[in-house]
Design a protein around this motif. Structure first.
Motif, PDB file in Angstrom:
ATOM      1  N   GLY A  24       0.916  -1.139  -0.059  1.00  0.00           N
ATOM      2  CA  GLY A  24       0.016  -0.026   0.038  1.00  0.00           C
ATOM      3  C   GLY A  24       0.793   1.259  -0.156  1.00  0.00           C
ATOM      4  N   LEU A  25       1.941   1.260   0.839  1.00  0.00           N
ATOM      5  CA  LEU A  25       2.751   2.468   0.874  1.00  0.00           C
ATOM      6  C   LEU A  25       3.389   2.764  -0.266  1.00  0.00           C
ATOM      7  N   SER A  26       3.937   1.548  -1.228  1.00  0.00           N
ATOM      8  CA  SER A  26       4.673   1.848  -2.188  1.00  0.00           C
ATOM      9  C   SER A  26       3.537   2.401  -3.459  1.00  0.00           C
ATOM     10  N   SER A  27       2.390   1.886  -3.401  1.00  0.00           N
ATOM     11  CA  SER A  27       1.448   2.448  -4.255  1.00  0.00           C
ATOM     12  C   SER A  27       1.228   3.928  -4.059  1.00  0.00           C
ATOM     13  N   VAL A 119      -9.087   0.046  -2.255  1.00  0.00           N
ATOM     14  CA  VAL A 119      -8.765  -1.527  -2.347  1.00  0.00           C
ATOM     15  C   VAL A 119      -7.845  -1.916  -0.877  1.00  0.00           C
ATOM     16  N   MET A 120      -6.859  -1.062  -0.988  1.00  0.00           N
ATOM     17  CA  MET A 120      -5.945  -1.635   0.018  1.00  0.00           C
ATOM     18  C   MET A 120      -6.268  -1.274   1.395  1.00  0.00           C
ATOM     19  N   LEU A 121      -7.125  -0.301   1.784  1.00  0.00           N
ATOM     20  CA  LEU A 121      -7.643  -0.052   2.998  1.00  0.00           C
ATOM     21  C   LEU A 121      -8.739  -0.850   3.270  1.00  0.00           C
ATOM     22  N   THR A 122      -9.569  -1.424   2.494  1.00  0.00           N
ATOM     23  CA  THR A 122     -10.471  -2.394   2.454  1.00  0.00           C
ATOM     24  C   THR A 122      -9.855  -3.790   2.927  1.00  0.00           C
ATOM     25  N   LEU A 123      -8.820  -4.061   2.165  1.00  0.00           N
ATOM     26  CA  LEU A 123      -8.215  -5.282   2.419  1.00  0.00           C
ATOM     27  C   LEU A 123      -7.733  -5.326   3.989  1.00  0.00           C
ATOM     28  N   ASP A 124      -7.017  -4.161   4.466  1.00  0.00           N
ATOM     29  CA  ASP A 124      -6.562  -4.053   5.648  1.00  0.00           C
ATOM     30  C   ASP A 124      -7.715  -4.165   6.557  1.00  0.00           C
TER      31      ASP A 124
END
Length: 212
Positions: A24-27, A119-124
């Motif tokens: 996520g941070l890379s994106s 997407v990343m926050l929902t996955l988290d």
């Protein structure tokens, strides 16, 4: 390192959790680099790119995942709790950004700005967080506060720049803006409730599905 009673994966952790946060941070970092490389006319005004809700949401997503990654490194329950507090605001906000701006993909196909944070926050949330306890009235209160604080920020930028980042705002009356930001707040609150429902569905938690 522990797993919450109603949480699918261990967190904070130096395994899956750390990988999710690094990705996520890379994106998010790539999106900010793009802003520096391809500045818009708004970049030179008061508030810069942070006049846009998309960029504010991206910054909040970066802060959420940054704190989450620090929790992975230190295995700190305190940082874990702070990450969860940030998530209650950042995840619904990014879902709102995706809903409002997905139509722009015909012009701006940068997936990193308008979809990847959501997407990343929902996955988290679904895999690496305990269930949210926020109720409907709490979700609405948070959403109204975010919406009208953002409106106030835009008005401040307007007093400095003489223009709005969204031309539509210059065409609306004050009451029309109230309706616009009120509607956005309702959508963000709806995003919060929808995320709670998805969490309950994926993790098989009937109580939280009923609350949503």
């Amino acid at each position: 390192m522990e797993t919450h009673l109603l949480q699918r994966l261990a967190y904070p952790a130096r395994s899956v959790s750390a990988i999710v946060h690094v990705l996520g941070l890379s994106s998010f970092s790539a999106s900010f680099r793009y802003l520096r490389q391809v500045p818009s006319p708004m970049s030179h005004g008061f508030g810069g790119d942070f006049q846009y809700l998309t960029i504010i949401g991206l910054a909040l997503a970066t802060a959420t995942f940054g704190i989450g990654f620090l929790a992975d490194l230190t295995l700190s329950p305190w940082l874990f709790r702070i990450k969860n507090v940030f998530s209650v605001c950042s995840a619904p906000l990014e879902v709102l950004v995706s809903i409002l701006y997905w139509g722009l993909c015909a012009i701006n196909k940068n997936f990193g700005f308008h979809a990847m944070p959501a997407v990343m926050l929902t996955l988290d949330l679904i895999l690496l967080s305990p269930p949210w306890t926020v109720k409907v009235y709490g979700a609405m209160s948070i959403s109204v506060a975010v919406a009208f604080l953002y409106w106030g920020w835009l008005e401040l930028c307007f007093t400095k720049n003489g223009w709005y980042p969204y031309p539509l705002l210059g065409l609306l009356t004050t009451w029309q803006r109230v309706v616009l930001f009120g509607f956005s707040a309702a959508m963000m609150a709806g995003s919060t409730i929808a995320l709670k429902w998805v969490y309950g569905k994926v993790n098989g938690i009937g109580k939280f599905k009923r609350d949503a």
